[in-house]
Write a protein that holds these residues in place. Structure first.
Motif, PDB file in Angstrom:
ATOM      1  N   VAL A 113      11.145   7.178  -5.852  1.00 56.19           N
ATOM      2  CA  VAL A 113      11.049   6.891  -4.420  1.00 56.19           C
ATOM      3  C   VAL A 113      10.067   5.754  -4.168  1.00 56.19           C
ATOM      4  N   ASP A 114       8.927   5.804  -4.839  1.00 57.74           N
ATOM      5  CA  ASP A 114       7.916   4.756  -4.659  1.00 57.74           C
ATOM      6  C   ASP A 114       8.416   3.412  -5.184  1.00 57.74           C
ATOM      7  N   ALA A 115       9.096   3.421  -6.331  1.00 57.39           N
ATOM      8  CA  ALA A 115       9.639   2.180  -6.883  1.00 57.39           C
ATOM      9  C   ALA A 115      10.668   1.575  -5.923  1.00 57.39           C
ATOM     10  N   LEU A 116      11.501   2.421  -5.341  1.00 61.79           N
ATOM     11  CA  LEU A 116      12.528   1.931  -4.418  1.00 61.79           C
ATOM     12  C   LEU A 116      11.886   1.367  -3.149  1.00 61.79           C
ATOM     13  N   ASN A 117      10.863   2.031  -2.631  1.00 64.00           N
ATOM     14  CA  ASN A 117      10.200   1.544  -1.418  1.00 64.00           C
ATOM     15  C   ASN A 117       9.543   0.187  -1.653  1.00 64.00           C
ATOM     16  N   VAL A 118       8.877   0.032  -2.797  1.00 60.93           N
ATOM     17  CA  VAL A 118       8.264  -1.259  -3.123  1.00 60.93           C
ATOM     18  C   VAL A 118       9.333  -2.331  -3.272  1.00 60.93           C
ATOM     19  N   ALA A 119      10.442  -1.984  -3.922  1.00 63.42           N
ATOM     20  CA  ALA A 119      11.532  -2.947  -4.104  1.00 63.42           C
ATOM     21  C   ALA A 119      12.101  -3.396  -2.766  1.00 63.42           C
ATOM     22  N   LEU A 120      12.232  -2.468  -1.826  1.00 68.56           N
ATOM     23  CA  LEU A 120      12.740  -2.823  -0.496  1.00 68.56           C
ATOM     24  C   LEU A 120      11.789  -3.770   0.224  1.00 68.56           C
ATOM     25  N   ASP A 121      10.485  -3.496   0.134  1.00 72.72           N
ATOM     26  CA  ASP A 121       9.498  -4.397   0.753  1.00 72.72           C
ATOM     27  C   ASP A 121       9.576  -5.789   0.143  1.00 72.72           C
ATOM     28  N   LEU A 122       9.672  -5.841  -1.190  1.00 70.42           N
ATOM     29  CA  LEU A 122       9.723  -7.138  -1.855  1.00 70.42           C
ATOM     30  C   LEU A 122      11.014  -7.874  -1.516  1.00 70.42           C
ATOM     31  N   ALA A 123      12.135  -7.172  -1.523  1.00 70.89           N
ATOM     32  CA  ALA A 123      13.412  -7.809  -1.189  1.00 70.89           C
ATOM     33  C   ALA A 123      13.386  -8.374   0.221  1.00 70.89           C
TER      34      ALA A 123
END
Length: 280
Positions: A16-26
């Motif tokens: 979940v944390d990896a996905l949230n960071v990826a969304l912010d970066l994207a």
């Protein structure tokens, strides 16, 4: 800039944390985000006649595929609310381990973001397996996000660990989109080695000059490890600087030696509480 970002789901608490960071970066990069839901299918058992079709094995595949489809549906529902370009891929892995299949898909991305783990625990085995395959087999950098990490992206303050090695040179090059946009970057040299093939008379100055030409706001810091480990020095300096990202070269020694005898890569994987950007 990072325009293609990949996130493999590892079925660990850090996904979940990896996905949230990826969304912010994207969102910050205007990037496309691909999420992998990997279904590991057990190999058929060998018989005197070779690998024959087995009804029992085929039936065992059905619930695994159904669970994968349910996971994909949840991910799509989660992502459709986001203002970024996304896709979810359901990938079956039969003859290849799921982690190695993820590395194959990472060939077509600029950056892979994967869940990390805190501590050397049994729960961290799977995400560390994904990390190893992604780093050594994809040819792409890997950003590891520890569980419960909510670091903003892109990071504003970065510690970049330098040694004159292939792995570190690759990491600095791959991380340039982060380094160039940061408010402050500390190039940290621990236990510099002299000589023409070492760090030179002014450790860190050459690589800092290179980064400055790319517009990086860079500062050189030289520290001695003394009675502690290099990874401990990196983490301590990151805390002092209030860094939001570590940039390092991964697996300067063999992967087996790292896990058997210890090493910077292993120790950062189990000890870092901020994202770590690895290249090999």
């Amino acid at each position: 800039m990072f325009k293609d970002i990949l996130v493999p789901m590892t079925a660990s608490v850090g996904d979940v944390d990896a996905l949230n960071v990826a969304l912010d970066l994207a969102a910050s990069q205007g990037a496309h985000l691909s999420v992998l839901e990997l279904v590991g299918l057990p190999m058929p058992l060998a018989s005197p006649w070779g690998l024959m079709p087995d009804v029992a094995i085929a039936e065992a595949y059905d619930p695994l595929r159904e669970q994968g489809e349910r996971n994909v549906a949840k991910l799509k529902a989660r992502l459709e609310r986001e203002p970024v370009s996304t896709e979810v891929r359901l990938v079956e892995s039969l003859l290849v381990e799921p982690a190695r299949m993820a590395a194959h898909h990472a060939h077509y991305a600029d950056l892979t973001i994967v869940a990390g783990s805190i501590g050397d625990t049994a729960e961290g085995v799977v995400p560390r397996t994904y990390f190893g395959s992604l780093l050594l087999e994809s040819g792409r950098p890997v950003l590891v996000i520890p569980p419960r990490c909510k670091t903003p992206m892109p990071p504003r303050r970065i510690v970049a660990a330098w040694r004159p090695t292939t792995e570190c040179a690759r990491a600095f090059h791959d991380a340039l989109p982060f380094l160039a946009s940061a408010e402050a970057v500390d190039v940290l040299v621990v236990d510099p080695v002299g000589g023409d093939r070492g760090d030179g008379e002014q450790p860190g100055v050459d690589i800092a000059s290179h980064l400055a030409r790319h517009g990086v706001k860079v500062n050189v810091v030289v520290r001695e490890s003394k009675a502690t480990s290099v990874s401990a020095v990196l983490l301590e300096h990151a805390r002092e600087m209030r860094a939001e990202l570590l940039v390092v070269g991964g697996y300067g020694h063999s992967r087996l030696r790292e896990w058997a005898m210890g090493g910077v890569t292993r120790e950062l994987l189990i000890g870092a509480t901020i994202p770590v950007f690895f290249s090999h």
